[in-house]
Design a protein around this motif. Structure first.
Motif, PDB file in Angstrom:
ATOM      1  N   HIS A 190      -2.401   1.984  -4.930  1.00  0.00           N
ATOM      2  CA  HIS A 190      -1.875   3.331  -4.785  1.00  0.00           C
ATOM      3  C   HIS A 190      -2.862   4.243  -4.070  1.00  0.00           C
ATOM      4  O   HIS A 190      -4.077   4.144  -4.273  1.00  0.00           O
ATOM      5  CB  HIS A 190      -1.550   3.932  -6.159  1.00  0.00           C
ATOM      6  N   ARG A 191      -2.333   5.128  -3.260  1.00  0.00           N
ATOM      7  CA  ARG A 191      -3.158   6.131  -2.580  1.00  0.00           C
ATOM      8  C   ARG A 191      -3.204   7.377  -3.461  1.00  0.00           C
ATOM      9  O   ARG A 191      -2.408   8.292  -3.328  1.00  0.00           O
ATOM     10  CB  ARG A 191      -2.564   6.461  -1.216  1.00  0.00           C
ATOM     11  N   VAL A 217      -3.373   2.604  10.269  1.00  0.00           N
ATOM     12  CA  VAL A 217      -3.857   1.291  10.689  1.00  0.00           C
ATOM     13  C   VAL A 217      -4.976   0.825   9.767  1.00  0.00           C
ATOM     14  O   VAL A 217      -4.982  -0.329   9.306  1.00  0.00           O
ATOM     15  CB  VAL A 217      -4.333   1.323  12.150  1.00  0.00           C
ATOM     16  N   ALA A 218      -5.917   1.705   9.476  1.00  0.00           N
ATOM     17  CA  ALA A 218      -7.045   1.332   8.627  1.00  0.00           C
ATOM     18  C   ALA A 218      -6.593   1.025   7.211  1.00  0.00           C
ATOM     19  O   ALA A 218      -7.071   0.058   6.585  1.00  0.00           O
ATOM     20  CB  ALA A 218      -8.082   2.455   8.619  1.00  0.00           C
ATOM     21  N   ARG A 219      -5.662   1.810   6.677  1.00  0.00           N
ATOM     22  CA  ARG A 219      -5.225   1.596   5.302  1.00  0.00           C
ATOM     23  C   ARG A 219      -4.473   0.274   5.152  1.00  0.00           C
ATOM     24  O   ARG A 219      -4.525  -0.356   4.101  1.00  0.00           O
ATOM     25  CB  ARG A 219      -4.357   2.769   4.836  1.00  0.00           C
ATOM     26  N   ALA A 233     -11.715   4.562   4.414  1.00  0.00           N
ATOM     27  CA  ALA A 233     -11.242   3.344   5.070  1.00  0.00           C
ATOM     28  C   ALA A 233     -11.568   3.361   6.554  1.00  0.00           C
ATOM     29  O   ALA A 233     -11.991   2.349   7.128  1.00  0.00           O
ATOM     30  CB  ALA A 233      -9.738   3.198   4.861  1.00  0.00           C
ATOM     31  N   LEU A 234     -11.386   4.520   7.200  1.00  0.00           N
ATOM     32  CA  LEU A 234     -11.703   4.626   8.620  1.00  0.00           C
ATOM     33  C   LEU A 234     -13.181   4.360   8.878  1.00  0.00           C
ATOM     34  O   LEU A 234     -13.554   3.708   9.854  1.00  0.00           O
ATOM     35  CB  LEU A 234     -11.306   6.012   9.137  1.00  0.00           C
ATOM     36  N   VAL A 275       0.848  -1.182   0.000  1.00  0.00           N
ATOM     37  CA  VAL A 275       0.000   0.000   0.000  1.00  0.00           C
ATOM     38  C   VAL A 275       0.887   1.237   0.000  1.00  0.00           C
ATOM     39  O   VAL A 275       1.792   1.345   0.827  1.00  0.00           O
ATOM     40  CB  VAL A 275      -0.931   0.024   1.236  1.00  0.00           C
ATOM     41  N   VAL A 276       0.629   2.157  -0.906  1.00  0.00           N
ATOM     42  CA  VAL A 276       1.458   3.362  -0.996  1.00  0.00           C
ATOM     43  C   VAL A 276       1.062   4.360   0.079  1.00  0.00           C
ATOM     44  O   VAL A 276      -0.112   4.678   0.246  1.00  0.00           O
ATOM     45  CB  VAL A 276       1.301   4.015  -2.379  1.00  0.00           C
ATOM     46  N   TYR A 277       2.045   4.878   0.811  1.00  0.00           N
ATOM     47  CA  TYR A 277       1.846   6.003   1.716  1.00  0.00           C
ATOM     48  C   TYR A 277       2.508   7.212   1.074  1.00  0.00           C
ATOM     49  O   TYR A 277       3.717   7.244   0.920  1.00  0.00           O
ATOM     50  CB  TYR A 277       2.526   5.753   3.065  1.00  0.00           C
TER      51      TYR A 277
END
Length: 260
Positions: free
Chosen positions: A39-40, A180-182, A49-50, A15-17
């Motif tokens: 990708h974000r 955390v959610a992502r 997501a939250l 997962v991209v940050y």
């Protein structure tokens, strides 16, 4: 985006940050090997997501594991992480493993994490009781992040409701509650079909390039090994991760147990 994980040892998704101040870089849509890269592209997706975790108590099945060094309690990152985590009322549990603490510093650590609203377990890895446990199960004396994480996964197994674990380091200076959610979302949303997720983010800052161990050791080593054994599925699997040494990942607890 396809999720072809045929031949993979574990279905995974880096997962991209992207940092808040990173507005110049274009997303890299390259997909390689059996690993899907998510990708974000839209910061609003973090809020989405939250929100997902508040439905039907899905978040109560998720535990966050924080392997820490006691020296990290002297920095500014960890108190901010605790503050951010305090916003996650959906999170099922927090498990903290602490290395290098004596009785006084461990008490200080317990005080910091007592601020969290989630059920929290703080593991003192250097306690007399833990040393006796190591001797009982035949583990030689020693410390390290891997051993810390192994103990915390064991603790997570003691809670029947926990299905997914999220792990990240305790020294992230740009931490956001949405991390955390992502990480957990591609696993807990059964429609996506993932078992393992790994963080992936730009490895550079104002001072230049970071990630020297990956650039100078891991990638050359993997490329050399693959050149010697091009049909080895395990090597191709490892090479498919965009950043294999990222300290942030999530996993179904059953997968973690299979490799712990």
């Amino acid at each position: 985006m396809g999720n072809d994980t045929s031949g993979a040892l574990v279905r995974g998704a880096p997962v991209v940050y992207r940092r808040r101040d990173d507005r110049n870089g274009m997303a890299d849509f390259q997909q390689q090997g059996p690993i899907t890269t998510l990708h974000r592209l839209n910061p609003d997706r973090s809020a989405e997501a939250l929100t997902y975790f508040t439905h039907s108590n899905i978040g109560k099945k998720v535990a966050l594991i924080l392997p820490c060094l006691i020296s990290e309690f002297d920095g500014s990152a960890l108190p901010e992480i605790v503050q951010q985590l305090s916003e996650l009322d959906w999170l099922g549990r927090v498990i903290v493993g602490i290395d290098g603490a004596d009785s006084n510093s461990f008490e200080t650590a317990q005080t910091l994490f007592s601020r969290l609203p989630q059920p929290t377990t703080v593991v003192w890895n250097d306690s007399g009781g833990m040393k006796e446990f190591d001797q009982k199960v035949g583990i030689s004396p020693g410390t390290g992040k891997g051993r810390n994480l192994w103990r915390c996964v064991g603790v997570a197994n003691g809670f029947a409701e926990i299905d997914t674990i999220v792990v990240h380091d305790a020294d992230i200076s740009t931490y956001e509650a949405s991390f955390v959610a992502r990480l957990a979302y591609p696993i807990v949303d059964e429609r996506l079909g993932f078992d393992f997720v790994k963080g992936f983010y730009p490895r550079f800052d104002e001072a230049g390039l970071n990630g020297r161990v990956t650039r100078l050791l891991v990638w050359p080593l993997l490329e050399s090994l693959i050149s010697l054994a091009p049909e080895n599925a395990r090597l191709r699997y490892l090479a498919s991760f965009r950043y294999p040494l990222a300290g942030e990942f999530a996993s179904r607890i059953s997968v973690a147990n299979s490799i712990a």
